[in-house]
Design a protein around this motif. Structure first.
Motif, PDB file in Angstrom:
ATOM      1  N   TRP A   1       0.868  -1.178   0.000  1.00 41.19           N
ATOM      2  CA  TRP A   1       0.000   0.000   0.000  1.00 41.19           C
ATOM      3  C   TRP A   1       0.899   1.220   0.000  1.00 41.19           C
ATOM      4  O   TRP A   1       1.967   1.228   0.616  1.00 41.19           O
ATOM      5  N   CYS A   2       0.466   2.274  -0.688  1.00 41.71           N
ATOM      6  CA  CYS A   2       1.268   3.485  -0.799  1.00 41.71           C
ATOM      7  C   CYS A   2       0.378   4.699  -0.574  1.00 41.71           C
ATOM      8  O   CYS A   2      -0.731   4.767  -1.109  1.00 41.71           O
ATOM      9  N   TRP A   3       0.864   5.649   0.216  1.00 42.44           N
ATOM     10  CA  TRP A   3       0.127   6.883   0.463  1.00 42.44           C
ATOM     11  C   TRP A   3       1.034   8.080   0.242  1.00 42.44           C
ATOM     12  O   TRP A   3       2.231   8.033   0.509  1.00 42.44           O
ATOM     13  N   VAL A   4       0.433   9.157  -0.252  1.00 44.62           N
ATOM     14  CA  VAL A   4       1.107  10.441  -0.406  1.00 44.62           C
ATOM     15  C   VAL A   4       0.448  11.379   0.592  1.00 44.62           C
ATOM     16  O   VAL A   4      -0.780  11.454   0.667  1.00 44.62           O
ATOM     17  N   THR A   5       1.253  12.099   1.368  1.00 49.55           N
ATOM     18  CA  THR A   5       0.713  12.941   2.421  1.00 49.55           C
ATOM     19  C   THR A   5       1.541  14.202   2.592  1.00 49.55           C
ATOM     20  O   THR A   5       2.660  14.284   2.095  1.00 49.55           O
ATOM     21  N   ASP A   6       0.965  15.174   3.289  1.00 45.43           N
ATOM     22  CA  ASP A   6       1.737  16.361   3.663  1.00 45.43           C
ATOM     23  C   ASP A   6       2.215  16.258   5.112  1.00 45.43           C
ATOM     24  O   ASP A   6       2.892  17.142   5.616  1.00 45.43           O
ATOM     25  N   ILE A   7       1.896  15.170   5.777  1.00 44.40           N
ATOM     26  CA  ILE A   7       2.330  14.932   7.150  1.00 44.40           C
ATOM     27  C   ILE A   7       3.796  14.496   7.123  1.00 44.40           C
ATOM     28  O   ILE A   7       4.149  13.554   6.401  1.00 44.40           O
ATOM     29  N   PRO A   8       4.669  15.170   7.894  1.00 47.10           N
ATOM     30  CA  PRO A   8       6.075  14.735   7.936  1.00 47.10           C
ATOM     31  C   PRO A   8       6.174  13.305   8.469  1.00 47.10           C
ATOM     32  O   PRO A   8       5.570  12.961   9.477  1.00 47.10           O
ATOM     33  N   LEU A   9       6.915  12.479   7.771  1.00 43.92           N
ATOM     34  CA  LEU A   9       7.027  11.073   8.140  1.00 43.92           C
ATOM     35  C   LEU A   9       8.315  10.817   8.904  1.00 43.92           C
ATOM     36  O   LEU A   9       9.388  11.278   8.514  1.00 43.92           O
ATOM     37  N   ASN A  10       8.172  10.073  10.008  1.00 45.06           N
ATOM     38  CA  ASN A  10       9.316   9.632  10.797  1.00 45.06           C
ATOM     39  C   ASN A  10       8.885   8.365  11.529  1.00 45.06           C
ATOM     40  O   ASN A  10       7.768   7.891  11.344  1.00 45.06           O
ATOM     41  N   GLU A  11       9.739   7.810  12.343  1.00 45.61           N
ATOM     42  CA  GLU A  11       9.437   6.538  13.011  1.00 45.61           C
ATOM     43  C   GLU A  11       8.194   6.622  13.905  1.00 45.61           C
ATOM     44  O   GLU A  11       7.527   5.628  14.127  1.00 45.61           O
ATOM     45  N   GLU A  12       7.868   7.808  14.412  1.00 44.76           N
ATOM     46  CA  GLU A  12       6.691   7.947  15.278  1.00 44.76           C
ATOM     47  C   GLU A  12       5.398   8.153  14.495  1.00 44.76           C
ATOM     48  O   GLU A  12       4.322   7.839  14.989  1.00 44.76           O
ATOM     49  N   THR A  13       5.493   8.692  13.283  1.00 42.13           N
ATOM     50  CA  THR A  13       4.265   9.019  12.542  1.00 42.13           C
ATOM     51  C   THR A  13       3.878   7.987  11.496  1.00 42.13           C
ATOM     52  O   THR A  13       2.727   7.975  11.047  1.00 42.13           O
ATOM     53  N   ILE A  14       4.802   7.124  11.086  1.00 44.64           N
ATOM     54  CA  ILE A  14       4.477   6.233   9.961  1.00 44.64           C
ATOM     55  C   ILE A  14       3.351   5.258  10.280  1.00 44.64           C
ATOM     56  O   ILE A  14       2.480   5.030   9.439  1.00 44.64           O
ATOM     57  N   GLU A  15       3.319   4.693  11.491  1.00 41.57           N
ATOM     58  CA  GLU A  15       2.259   3.737  11.803  1.00 41.57           C
ATOM     59  C   GLU A  15       0.881   4.403  11.898  1.00 41.57           C
ATOM     60  O   GLU A  15      -0.080   3.891  11.323  1.00 41.57           O
ATOM     61  N   PRO A  16       0.731   5.547  12.579  1.00 41.96           N
ATOM     62  CA  PRO A  16      -0.583   6.213  12.578  1.00 41.96           C
ATOM     63  C   PRO A  16      -1.037   6.647  11.181  1.00 41.96           C
ATOM     64  O   PRO A  16      -2.222   6.539  10.851  1.00 41.96           O
ATOM     65  N   VAL A  17      -0.123   7.106  10.334  1.00 37.36           N
ATOM     66  CA  VAL A  17      -0.478   7.483   8.966  1.00 37.36           C
ATOM     67  C   VAL A  17      -0.940   6.245   8.183  1.00 37.36           C
ATOM     68  O   VAL A  17      -1.937   6.277   7.465  1.00 37.36           O
ATOM     69  N   MET A  18      -0.229   5.128   8.364  1.00 34.89           N
ATOM     70  CA  MET A  18      -0.610   3.887   7.688  1.00 34.89           C
ATOM     71  C   MET A  18      -1.993   3.428   8.143  1.00 34.89           C
ATOM     72  O   MET A  18      -2.839   3.083   7.329  1.00 34.89           O
TER      73      MET A  18
END
Length: 176
Positions: free
Chosen positions: A46-63
């Motif tokens: 699965w692939c998503w494009v977002t304006d949310i900065p991605l890092n180790e803390e944000t990737i799972e909630p964004v997914m």
């Protein structure tokens, strides 16, 4: 790579500030991939494009948010395709936009049905009692009454769908 208790392997890959296209002043986006390998070895991506900065803390909630949104959209298309609306993913545009207009009308009908389901106690009762929550069954009941009776009000229609034709509550036979 992570391993779930059920034997599913999964991992993330992501990149921030990726140019959306080759244009000189292209928008910068953040891209997240979620890769899952099931017990049989089949890989799903699965692939998503977002304006949310991605890092180790944000990737799972964004997914999780992306998967949830995908699930909601998939359920909506499933309803539009299989619950009496007869909308296909490849509805097409046809000549002079006829198919587009038919798709818009189908979406409008779906919107009205969603509003009725949220706000109309008679619709809710008809959907629950007569069709056991299956929309296509409710549409068949409504279609049957429309084909044979002159329907003057929505309340009368839903009452009749829920309780059947009663002599005390007359719905005139359609003689047209």
């Amino acid at each position: 790579m992570r391993l779930s208790p059920t034997g599913i392997k999964w991992w993330f890959r992501y990149a921030n500030d990726v140019r959306l296209n080759k244009a000189k002043y292209a928008e910068q986006v953040n891209v997240l991939d979620f890769v899952e390998t099931d017990k049989k070895g089949k890989q799903h991506i699965w692939c998503w494009v977002t304006d949310i900065p991605l890092n180790e803390e944000t990737i799972e909630p964004v997914m999780k948010g992306g998967r949830c949104r995908w699930h909601i959209e998939n359920q909506t298309f499933n309803t539009l395709k299989n619950q009496g609306y007869d909308l296909e993913h490849n509805y097409g545009h046809g000549e002079k936009h006829l198919a587009t207009n038919l798709a818009y009308l189908t979406m409008l009908a779906f919107l009205v049905d969603q509003i009725q389901e949220l706000c109309c106690p008679q619709f809710q009762e008809a959907l629950r009692t007569r069709s056991k929550g299956v929309r296509i069954a409710l549409w068949k009941w409504i279609q049957g009454y429309f084909l044979h009776w002159l329907i003057k009000t929505w309340e009368g229609l839903f009452y009749t769908v829920t309780h059947g034709i009663e002599e005390k509550r007359v719905i005139p036979f359609d003689t047209s």
